[in-house]
Design a protein around this motif. Structure first.
Motif, PDB file in Angstrom:
ATOM      1  N   GLN A  90       0.852  -1.210   0.000  1.00  7.13           N
ATOM      2  CA  GLN A  90       0.000   0.000   0.000  1.00  7.13           C
ATOM      3  C   GLN A  90       0.877   1.245   0.000  1.00  7.13           C
ATOM      4  O   GLN A  90       0.633   2.207  -0.733  1.00  7.13           O
ATOM      5  CB  GLN A  90      -0.924   0.000   1.227  1.00  7.13           C
ATOM      6  N   THR A  91       1.923   1.235   0.823  1.00  8.36           N
ATOM      7  CA  THR A  91       2.857   2.371   0.880  1.00  8.36           C
ATOM      8  C   THR A  91       3.562   2.551  -0.470  1.00  8.36           C
ATOM      9  O   THR A  91       3.746   3.673  -0.952  1.00  8.36           O
ATOM     10  CB  THR A  91       3.901   2.139   1.986  1.00  8.36           C
ATOM     11  N   THR A  92       3.911   1.410  -1.073  1.00  6.48           N
ATOM     12  CA  THR A  92       4.558   1.462  -2.394  1.00  6.48           C
ATOM     13  C   THR A  92       3.636   2.155  -3.402  1.00  6.48           C
ATOM     14  O   THR A  92       4.057   3.042  -4.156  1.00  6.48           O
ATOM     15  CB  THR A  92       4.893   0.031  -2.875  1.00  6.48           C
ATOM     16  N   VAL A  93       2.374   1.751  -3.397  1.00  6.73           N
ATOM     17  CA  VAL A  93       1.409   2.352  -4.326  1.00  6.73           C
ATOM     18  C   VAL A  93       1.281   3.849  -4.039  1.00  6.73           C
ATOM     19  O   VAL A  93       1.285   4.679  -4.961  1.00  6.73           O
ATOM     20  CB  VAL A  93       0.030   1.651  -4.211  1.00  6.73           C
ATOM     21  N   THR A  94       1.160   4.182  -2.773  1.00  8.88           N
ATOM     22  CA  THR A  94       0.979   5.585  -2.398  1.00  8.88           C
ATOM     23  C   THR A  94       2.202   6.438  -2.760  1.00  8.88           C
ATOM     24  O   THR A  94       2.072   7.508  -3.357  1.00  8.88           O
ATOM     25  CB  THR A  94       0.757   5.702  -0.870  1.00  8.88           C
ATOM     26  N   LYS A  95       3.365   5.929  -2.384  1.00  4.38           N
ATOM     27  CA  LYS A  95       4.565   6.768  -2.525  1.00  4.38           C
ATOM     28  C   LYS A  95       5.316   6.594  -3.845  1.00  4.38           C
ATOM     29  O   LYS A  95       5.999   7.511  -4.287  1.00  4.38           O
ATOM     30  CB  LYS A  95       5.528   6.477  -1.365  1.00  4.38           C
ATOM     31  N   LEU A  96       5.245   5.408  -4.462  1.00  2.00           N
ATOM     32  CA  LEU A  96       6.100   5.161  -5.645  1.00  2.00           C
ATOM     33  C   LEU A  96       5.328   5.028  -6.947  1.00  2.00           C
ATOM     34  O   LEU A  96       5.931   4.908  -8.024  1.00  2.00           O
ATOM     35  CB  LEU A  96       6.954   3.907  -5.419  1.00  2.00           C
ATOM     36  N   PHE A  97       4.002   5.032  -6.845  1.00  2.00           N
ATOM     37  CA  PHE A  97       3.197   4.996  -8.073  1.00  2.00           C
ATOM     38  C   PHE A  97       2.828   6.428  -8.447  1.00  2.00           C
ATOM     39  O   PHE A  97       2.758   7.266  -7.555  1.00  2.00           O
ATOM     40  CB  PHE A  97       1.930   4.158  -7.866  1.00  2.00           C
ATOM     41  N   PRO A  98       2.517   6.818  -9.694  1.00  2.00           N
ATOM     42  CA  PRO A  98       2.603   5.926 -10.856  1.00  2.00           C
ATOM     43  C   PRO A  98       4.052   5.542 -11.158  1.00  2.00           C
ATOM     44  O   PRO A  98       4.967   6.338 -10.950  1.00  2.00           O
ATOM     45  CB  PRO A  98       1.997   6.755 -11.987  1.00  2.00           C
ATOM     46  N   ILE A  99       4.198   4.351 -11.650  1.00  2.00           N
ATOM     47  CA  ILE A  99       5.529   3.785 -11.937  1.00  2.00           C
ATOM     48  C   ILE A  99       6.210   4.565 -13.056  1.00  2.00           C
ATOM     49  O   ILE A  99       5.575   4.913 -14.046  1.00  2.00           O
ATOM     50  CB  ILE A  99       5.382   2.304 -12.362  1.00  2.00           C
ATOM     51  N   THR A 100       7.502   4.827 -12.857  1.00  2.00           N
ATOM     52  CA  THR A 100       8.285   5.435 -13.942  1.00  2.00           C
ATOM     53  C   THR A 100       9.588   4.659 -14.115  1.00  2.00           C
ATOM     54  O   THR A 100      10.043   3.994 -13.185  1.00  2.00           O
ATOM     55  CB  THR A 100       8.650   6.903 -13.648  1.00  2.00           C
ATOM     56  N   GLY A 101      10.144   4.761 -15.300  1.00  2.00           N
ATOM     57  CA  GLY A 101      11.482   4.206 -15.543  1.00  2.00           C
ATOM     58  C   GLY A 101      11.533   2.691 -15.648  1.00  2.00           C
ATOM     59  O   GLY A 101      12.610   2.106 -15.589  1.00  2.00           O
ATOM     60  N   ILE A 102      10.390   2.057 -15.794  1.00  2.00           N
ATOM     61  CA  ILE A 102      10.397   0.601 -15.964  1.00  2.00           C
ATOM     62  C   ILE A 102       9.815   0.284 -17.333  1.00  2.00           C
ATOM     63  O   ILE A 102       8.725   0.745 -17.678  1.00  2.00           O
ATOM     64  CB  ILE A 102       9.603  -0.106 -14.840  1.00  2.00           C
TER      65      ILE A 102
END
Lengths: 525, 525
Positions: B433-445
């Motif tokens: 959930q934290t990943t989605v909140t803080k690191l999404f939307p995904i970039t550089g992949i």
């Protein structure tokens, strides 16, 4: 022979299966010779050679496998002489495992000048498909690659399009399985005191041998088919050398089997996948069917062939005579043009008149052999044609034949009137002497076909020294420029001339150029 | 998988013939299906599609033989769906007799964007030899041309280099003999209420089937070989669909037979002309041999395979553990880099730590199955690795794992720690959930390979809705852009991105992209 362009899609042809079967029965079993490459070479600027390009050896062929080739690397393999056949080579990968296909181009060239030109720059009317260049992808190495097509070449230039950054390609054991209907190694060759003539003879013999395949081809690189004009000269050269009468019979029957429904023989035929006549017609070429049959009968007195094909030959003469007026004048037509030579910058009427006389004389010898009851009709027409030529076309003031309404004086008229022996021998000698004096040095003639007839006319007129000199100046010049075989087109005044705009499309081994073997044998040995 | 480059020419490999023989015994007999072309199309500018290029139908395929093609004429044949196989077509000449060879180029494309680019403009590092374009010379027509190589394509673009001015080429009956180890027509497919997911599934199934050939290939167009990273995901997708265990066994034995003399499994192997290991090594790929074996055992409980390959699997773990410190920290090396994903713009240490935990857990299940007496050693190391991850790599303040000396926060670390289940289930849910909140939307992949692991991590963390949304945003986006099969590389933020500089080199049917069939089957059906 290729530089003519007609489309006659509505013409209907005969298809005489009995004659086609006879033709098939004389189909040669080609002799195969494995020829190894001679050396690795590089292109080199050298003004001595055609278009200023020669080659220099950079390594013996044994070192080939020490070259590890990657993207854009190039190597030129020299087979040392002209070859016609199938190419094969071993290929391996060195370095990391082969993680991509190998892609390379391979270009086959008869002359270094072809390698100096880029294939993609050619944009002439002649088909690009003749360019002898393949792009090959190989997914798995090592392999022995045998290209499925036949090529005509001395040089094979390999350019690696790509390997991968992890491995290189290594080539080894390039071999050509050379084919010919005949064997040059075992044929009797005259020993000539004149070394230049000896070399001129050898190159002619190689030219003839490389053009003798499933039929007498005009050129093994380009066209690769049976033309009447080439066949006539090839057959004469063949009688002087290989004496392969089967191949002549094969070709005579091919033409004899497929005239038009009106009876006219086309200028050439195709043989693959099946025998098909072309829709190109030339007045003189149809007549030369008679010459080829007459020359063959003179060489081998073959009643069967004569009986099979006499009527076809007679039809050619009858069709041609429809264009002769009651005064004995040949009238040319646009639908059935006379060839004489590639150039259309000279008047062809008088040369055409001479060719009908030349072939009518040969036809009369055939008519006598078969006891044709209408023989007298033809001898009467011959007299008329001769008479017209001597009284209307010969200009006694200049001592030369004139041609057309503008009374043009050109070399072709004198040459063909000489070959047709329209004048008596002394007059003929004077005619060719006058030709040499007034019309030499020759200009505007770019074919060995026409140079052959000029040379032969000089010999026929007894001007042996001039004939030899012309042979040396012409065929000898090709040898000096690097010819291993004689070319389809060559104008010594502009050695780099190509009728197609690029040497890539030129045929540097062409049948109608092989005649020094015939001329030397007939007039000098 | 191709975007990695190593040369290790001095590495020595084992060659276990018994295991290679077992691999050979599982070699598939490929199923062949004759597929007729669907229509004649033209390229069309359409911003909806990849690189702005789509096609429009201009005629049904039945009209193909009404097109008479001469120099520079072009036609595009559409097979209606992605195909892997051998291409054949009938070719004839119309007009005057065929007085020159036919020369044409044929370019095979998976996507219209490839046709919009000229092959000769490509100059990247990846081998040009992968460009699916051939130049063909045919001396005799009519013929049925069957190209000897296999292509991966939907479109075949024919460009006539030349006929001659006298005739045209006519093509008819283009057919691909499509090959695969499996049969998509007979496989059971789930019926999904969500039509977009249904289509996402179908395209994934086609991708997998077209990559299942003599081995699990990474991409049938380019690379065409067996990589560990692709195999792991293909095998999982295969268990969810075709259940072809023989092909998995064939590939497991291939890798198991040819580790280095030190025991390390290479990242990929070649199978033609013989089985050869590549000289590329990746830390995580060697470990994934364990995963593939463990996944296979979970699916089919095969004692023979386990007994044959357990020691090879154990060796991979032992070699990896040499890089683990006494505190349980993985230390990466340059000689044996960890892959994680193509990009080298993020720190890979923590993701690597997670992968060794992930695979060690799988190894322990295998060790239990064979009653390995040293089991306890491995469980002890697992505790240390886990402990180090939780105490040193997890940043409780941000709630995210950090990586490397710079304590970098990246998506890969969270994803692999989730897949390795280093935290307990509730903590894992919070982590993602934290990943989605803080690191999404995904970039550089830019790879479906990494997107697969992100999606699976969301599912594993119980975030089903987010997982489905990501699947739709990613694989669904490829479908919208015109994908018939999924691509090797795709960054939805820059859809036209190519790791090779040109779509001509992109693989648009790539194994590691097929996983929606696995994800949907495991988490949604």
């Amino acid at each position: 022979m290729a530089f003519t362009f007609q489309i006659n899609n509505d013409v209907q042809f005969q298809h005489n299966q009995a004659l086609l079967d006879k033709s098939a029965s004389y189909r040669p079993i080609l002799k195969e010779t494995k020829v190894k490459a001679a050396s690795i070479v590089a292109l080199e600027r050298d003004t001595q050679y055609l278009e200023g390009w020669g080659v220099k050896q950079i390594a013996p062929i044994e070192r080939l496998s020490s070259y590890e080739l990657k993207r854009d690397d190039q190597i030129i393999i020299d087979f040392g002489d002209h070859q016609v056949g199938q190419f094969s080579i071993n290929i391996n990968a060195v370095g990391s495992p082969m993680d991509a296909p190998l892609c390379f181009k391979i270009k086959f060239a008869e002359m270094p000048a072809e390698l100096a030109r880029k294939s993609e720059d050619y944009d002439g009317w002649l088909s690009k498909s003749w360019i002898q260049e393949e792009t090959v992808h190989l997914d798995v190495l090592p392999t022995t690659l045998t290209l499925p097509r036949r090529y005509s070449f001395r040089y094979a230039e390999i350019t690696v399009v790509d390997t991968s950054p992890k491995w290189r390609a290594v080539f080894s054991n390039p071999v050509v399985t050379a084919t010919s209907a005949v064997d040059t190694a075992t044929v009797h060759q005259p020993e000539l005191a004149d070394v230049q003539l000896q070399r001129i003879y050898e190159v002619g013999l190689k030219t003839l041998a490389d053009c003798m395949q499933d039929v007498f081809e005009d050129g093994p690189k380009r066209d690769r088919r049976l033309w009447i004009g080439d066949l006539r000269l090839q057959a004469l050269a063949n009688y002087a050398t290989f004496k392969d009468t089967d191949l002549v019979k094969r070709c005579l029957y091919l033409f004899g089997a497929m005239p038009t429904t009106a009876g006219r023989i086309p200028a050439n035929v195709f043989t693959k996948p099946t025998a098909v006549p072309d829709d190109t017609f030339l007045f003189d070429y149809s007549l030369f069917f008679i010459s080829i049959l007459a020359d063959y009968e003179a060489f081998s007195s073959d009643k069967t062939v004569l009986n099979d094909l006499y009527r076809v030959a007679k039809k050619q003469m009858d069709l041609a005579l429809e264009q002769v007026t009651s005064e004995g004048k040949l009238k040319l037509t646009e639908e059935n043009p006379v060839f004489i030579d590639w150039s259309n910058d000279f008047d062809k009427e008088t040369a055409g008149q001479a060719i009908i006389i030349y072939t009518l004389k040969q036809f009369i010898t055939l008519a006598e052999l078969v006891n044709d009851t209408s023989l007298e009709t033809y001898t009467a027409i011959l007299r008329k044609l001769n008479q017209y030529a001597k009284t209307q076309l010969f200009d006694s003031q200049s001592g030369l034949f004139v041609s057309g309404d503008q009374r043009e004086v050109n070399v072709a008229s004198q040459v063909w009137m000489t070959l047709a022996h329209v004048l008596d021998p002394e007059q003929t000698t004077v005619l060719m002497q006058t030709t040499v004096t007034k019309l030499f040095p020759i200009t505007g003639i770019a074919t060995p076909y026409m140079y052959h007839h000029i040379t032969e006319a000089l010999f026929e007129a007894g001007l042996k020294q001039e004939a030899v000199q012309l042979m040396k100046d012409y065929w000898g010049k090709m040898v000096t420029l690097g010819a291993d075989t004689y070319w389809e087109a060559f104008d010594p005044n502009q050695p780099d001339y190509s009728p197609y705009g690029s040497p890539i499309l030129n045929s540097y081994c062409h049948a109608w150029s092989c005649t020094p073997v015939y001329l030397i044998n007939k007039y000098l040995v």
